[in-house]
Design a protein around this motif. Structure first.
Motif, short mmCIF file in Angstrom:
data_model
loop_
_atom_site.label_atom_id
_atom_site.label_comp_id
_atom_site.label_asym_id
_atom_site.label_seq_id
_atom_site.Cartn_x
_atom_site.Cartn_y
_atom_site.Cartn_z
N PRO A 1 0.82 -1.25 0.00
CA PRO A 1 0.00 0.00 0.00
C PRO A 1 0.84 1.27 0.00
O PRO A 1 0.49 2.25 -0.66
CB PRO A 1 -0.83 -0.14 1.28
N TRP A 2 1.96 1.27 0.76
CA TRP A 2 2.78 2.49 0.81
C TRP A 2 3.39 2.78 -0.55
O TRP A 2 3.56 3.95 -0.93
CB TRP A 2 3.88 2.36 1.88
N VAL B 1 1.07 7.24 -6.46
CA VAL B 1 0.00 8.23 -6.75
C VAL B 1 0.51 9.64 -6.51
O VAL B 1 0.27 10.57 -7.29
CB VAL B 1 -1.25 7.91 -5.89
N ILE B 2 1.22 9.84 -5.40
CA ILE B 2 1.68 11.20 -5.06
C ILE B 2 2.76 11.65 -6.01
O ILE B 2 2.73 12.76 -6.56
CB ILE B 2 2.18 11.22 -3.60
N MET C 1 -1.36 13.68 -15.03
CA MET C 1 -2.05 14.84 -15.58
C MET C 1 -1.54 15.13 -16.98
O MET C 1 -2.31 15.55 -17.85
CB MET C 1 -1.84 16.06 -14.67
N THR C 2 -0.24 14.87 -17.20
CA THR C 2 0.32 15.11 -18.53
C THR C 2 -0.33 14.19 -19.55
O THR C 2 -0.64 14.58 -20.68
CB THR C 2 1.84 14.90 -18.52
#
Length: 816
Positions: free
Chosen positions: A684-685, A691-692, A699-700
């Motif tokens: 999970p980490w 994601v971060i 977004m690109t």
């Protein structure tokens, strides 16, 4: 033949009884007998005329006595008494050839010379050969018995006793063994000696004090010449050193010196010639003896050729003859009556004696036929018994009752047959034949009884083996605490049933209690032996049983379903349970426990030695303790009951663990592989970091959809390479082998994909209006399938990338 000096001979006494003093003196000078002192021997021969005496002497002593010419007829050859020296025999040996007795030339009334010459030979000889035909043994005249009787009597009266060797030479020996002929001769000589009147000084003197009796036998000279010569050569060796102790004449007495032999012989012959006691027997008795014997011989020949007797003798060879005893008694009575009628006027004593001899001779003639008849009666009675006995047994009659009744019936039949065969003149006992029949019947009964009992025993043993083998094997395969109690219960039940059935079956055999108990005990032992044998057989396969039990418990769950190692199972606990069950099987198979009072702690011993000791050794390898399995026997267990010794248990357990470790290792490997396959997502980490940190890149991609197309095309190419190279399959055997294989296949696969793409690009595009919508539908379906994580790569072709893409975008209808 020796030289002329050695083989010279002379006529000592001529046919008229004149002593040739000149001839013997000349012979003694030629052979230098006077120089021998006491070292010489005298051998003489007596016997019937033309019986081969001279021939025997010539072959035995290399002399040159005149022999009979068989082609000129049988007549007197030697007349009077001839004397010669034996050639080549030491010491110097003189041999006398006597005129034959019972000669035709002298007739039956002139036998005085025969007796005189025989008496002379006995008086001067150390060894006297009595030549006689084998077939004359048992006769009176031919065997010289009356002659010897007279000679014995007169010799003891005239001369001082001297030790003489009487050697009976049996000529033309037949098949009758010499050991059967010799006792007859010795008995006859002893009878003659006992019957001779003796002086008072010699009343109790035995024959052996005056005579040594020897008996030899020779084959026929005419029919078996070579064998005759071999036997004579062997006999000749006995005359070497004959006067030494142990020789033929080693114990002779009263020997005359060689220089006085001629004078001594002359005086002896003179005394014999003047003797008046050598008269013929009484004329009356002599005539009666001869005539009665002739009558008896005539009647015997008449009986032997009697037609009725010949028919009876021939018929009895093939089987029983009805009325045999009466018919034969009548024929015998007729022959004896005819003898009595013709011999009635002769001397009563002689007549009666010859009649008894005649009757005994007739009975000897018919006895073989009588014995043959009894044999036929016995054989038929025995066969009859076998038939009626088998019929009674097949009819369901009890064995003991059937044997008793049938035996009584057949013995009565035999007694009737014997009564019909009895001969009045003969007092022959048939009890021996009857006893033999009874023994044969008893033997047959015993044989049938043994066969029946063997069948019964085999039947119940087969039932026991069938009833015990399978169930015992199944119980031992289950191997639990209740295994041996169940086996004991099974054994007790089946044994009791078999013993009860066998006991009922034996009741009809009338066996004694000891024999019956022994058979029942044997059946019990057999049942126990079947169980023990099956236990030992299963003990030999205990390792296979242990591995099967371990595999069954380890690879299947409580519902007997195959285990799927998902990663949640406790392999250690499962292994422990499976091994404990296998250890239980080993403990059950270690010894037999067929006795109710049997108790042991073998399972505990095995557990302590093989399981707990292993765990403790793992914890502390420095501690050493006593090994309870370091022994060839179990405590408080008899070696006879041991199936697997402690040492063997230890060895089997070591082999068992070695062969089952691979199964456990495979299960552990499968569990770990399952865990790796289920954990395909990163932690999970890592997802949060991705994601971060990847927000800007994400977004690109959203702002420029062209990147998405490039990424999608790259994904399809990567997926095609994954399928073509079978990357998951290559890494199944390990990382290093997979990398080596992929490095060799990567470049050819890429070139192949590029080549197929170029070929597909050169193909003209069709104007089918349905193609684009269908393609769009395929793209939408494939995109939806990709988003849902459905793997459709298994249908991609390995030949070209275009085929891979086509298979990725297959139609919805095909996917459905």
């Amino acid at each position: 033949m020796a030289n002329s000096e050695e083989s010279c001979s002379t006529q000592l006494i001529d046919g008229d009884g004149v002593f040739n003093a000149t001839g013997i003196d000349k012979l003694i000078k030629e052979i230098r007998l006077a120089e021998c002192g006491l070292s010489y021997a005298v051998v003489s021969i007596m016997g019937p005329q033309s019986s081969g005496k001279s021939t025997l002497l010539n072959h035995l002593f290399s002399t040159n006595f005149r022999e009979m010419d068989a082609f000129k007829g049988r007549s007197q050859t030697t007349k009077g008494i001839w004397l010669a020296r034996c050639a080549g025999i030491e010491p110097c040996t003189l041999v006398m050839d006597l005129e034959g007795t019972d000669g035709r030339e002298r007739g039956e009334d002139d036998t005085a010379f025969e007796k005189q010459s025989a008496l002379f030979a006995l008086a001067v000889s150390d060894i006297v050969l009595i030549n006689m035909w084998c077939h004359d043994i048992g006769r009176e005249q031919a065997a010289n018995k009356p002659l010897l009787k007279t000679v014995f009597q007169v010799m003891m009266r005239l001369f001082s006793p001297r030790k003489t060797t009487l050697m009976f030479v049996i000529r033309d020996k037949t098949r009758t063994p010499l050991e059967n002929l010799e006792p007859v001769l010795r008995e006859d000589i002893q009878k003659i000696w006992d019957a001779v009147p003796k002086p008072h000084a010699h009343k109790e003197t035995p024959l052996s004090e005056f005579f040594n009796v020897e008996v030899v036998a020779l084959s026929s000279y005419e029919e078996k010449e070579e064998q005759f010569k071999e036997q004579v050569a062997s006999l000749r060796q006995r005359f070497f050193h004959s006067i030494t102790p142990g020789g033929l004449a080693g114990d002779r007495r009263g020997v005359v010196p060689a220089s006085g032999f001629s004078f001594s012989a002359q005086q002896i012959w003179k005394v014999i010639k003047e003797n008046k006691d050598l008269d013929l027997p009484a004329h009356k008795v002599m005539v009666a003896t001869v005539r009665c014997e002739e009558i008896a011989n005539e009647k015997y020949a008449s009986f032997a050729s009697n037609e009725d007797w010949c028919h009876l003798e021939e018929a009895v060879q093939s089987g029983p003859v009805s009325g045999f005893g009466k018919k034969l008694s009548s024929i015998l009575d007729s022959s004896l009556s005819e003898y009595d009628a013709e011999a009635t006027y002769f001397d009563e004593g002689v007549r009666s004696a010859k009649r008894r001899q005649f009757e005994e001779k007739l009975l000897q003639l018919i006895q073989p036929a009588f014995q043959s008849l009894l044999g036929h009666i016995r054989s038929e009675t025995l066969e009859k018994f076998k038939q009626v006995f088998d019929k009674a047994l097949n009819g369901g009659e009890a064995f003991s009752l059937a044997s008793c009744n049938c035996a009584q019936f057949c013995m009565a039949l035999f007694d009737e047959g014997c009564a019909d065969a009895v001969i009045e003149q003969a007092n022959w006992d048939t009890s021996k034949v009857r006893d033999k029949l009874r023994r044969d019947i008893d033997a047959h009964i015993d044989s049938v009884r043994a066969a029946k009992l063997s069948e019964l025993t085999s039947l119940y043993e087969a039932k026991l083996k069938e009833a015990l083998s399978g169930p015992v094997e199944a119980l031992l395969d289950g191997a639990s605490n209740e295994t041996w109690p169940a086996i004991r219960k099974l054994l007790r039940r089946e044994t009791e049933a078999a013993v009860s059935g066998l006991s009922d079956a034996l009741s009809g055999f009338n066996l004694d209690e000891q024999t019956k108990d022994k058979m029942l005990a044997s059946t019990k032992d057999y049942a126990r032996g079947v169980v023990e044998a099956k236990a030992r057989e299963e003990a030999g396969r205990v390792l296979i049983r242990m591995k099967d039990r371990f595999t069954t418990l380890f690879s299947h769950d409580s519902d007997s379903m195959p285990r799927v190692w998902t990663g949640k199972e406790d392999i250690r606990a499962i292994t422990k349970i499976a091994r404990s069950a296998s250890l239980k099987l080993l403990a059950v198979m270690a010894v037999t426990r067929l006795d109710d009072d049997h108790s042991d702690n073998i399972e505990g011993t095995l557990s302590v030695a093989l399981v707990e000791s292993t765990n403790s050794a793992v914890k502390d390898r420095s501690i050493t303790s006593f090994d309870p399995l370091a022994s060839s026997t179990w405590e408080e267990v008899s070696p006879k009951k041991t199936l697997i010794s402690p040492v063997q248990c230890k060895s089997l357990w070591r082999q068992f663990k070695s062969e089952t470790e691979y199964t456990v290792s495979q299960a552990i490997a499968a569990q770990e592989a399952n865990k790796r396959n289920n954990n395909w997502l990163p932690p999970p980490w890592a997802i949060a970091a991705m994601v971060i940190l990847g927000f800007n890149e994400f977004m690109t991609l959203l702002r420029n959809p062209l990147y998405l197309g490039v990424i999608f095309v790259g994904f399809l190419l990567f997926k095609a390479l994954w399928v073509q190279l079978d990357i998951s399959g290559e890494f199944r055997n390990g990382a290093l082998p997979g990398l080596i294989s992929l490095s060799s296949k990567f470049l050819p696969t890429v070139m192949n994909l590029l080549k197929r793409l170029a070929e597909e690009g050169q193909n003209p595009m069709t104007n089918d209006p349905n193609r684009i919508p269908a393609t769009n539908d395929q793209q939408r379906n494939e995109s939806r399938s990709f988003r849902n994580g459905v793997s459709a790569s298994s249908s991609i072709s390995s030949s070209a990338s275009s085929e891979v893409i086509s298979s990725e975008y297959s139609s919805p209808a095909k996917e459905d």
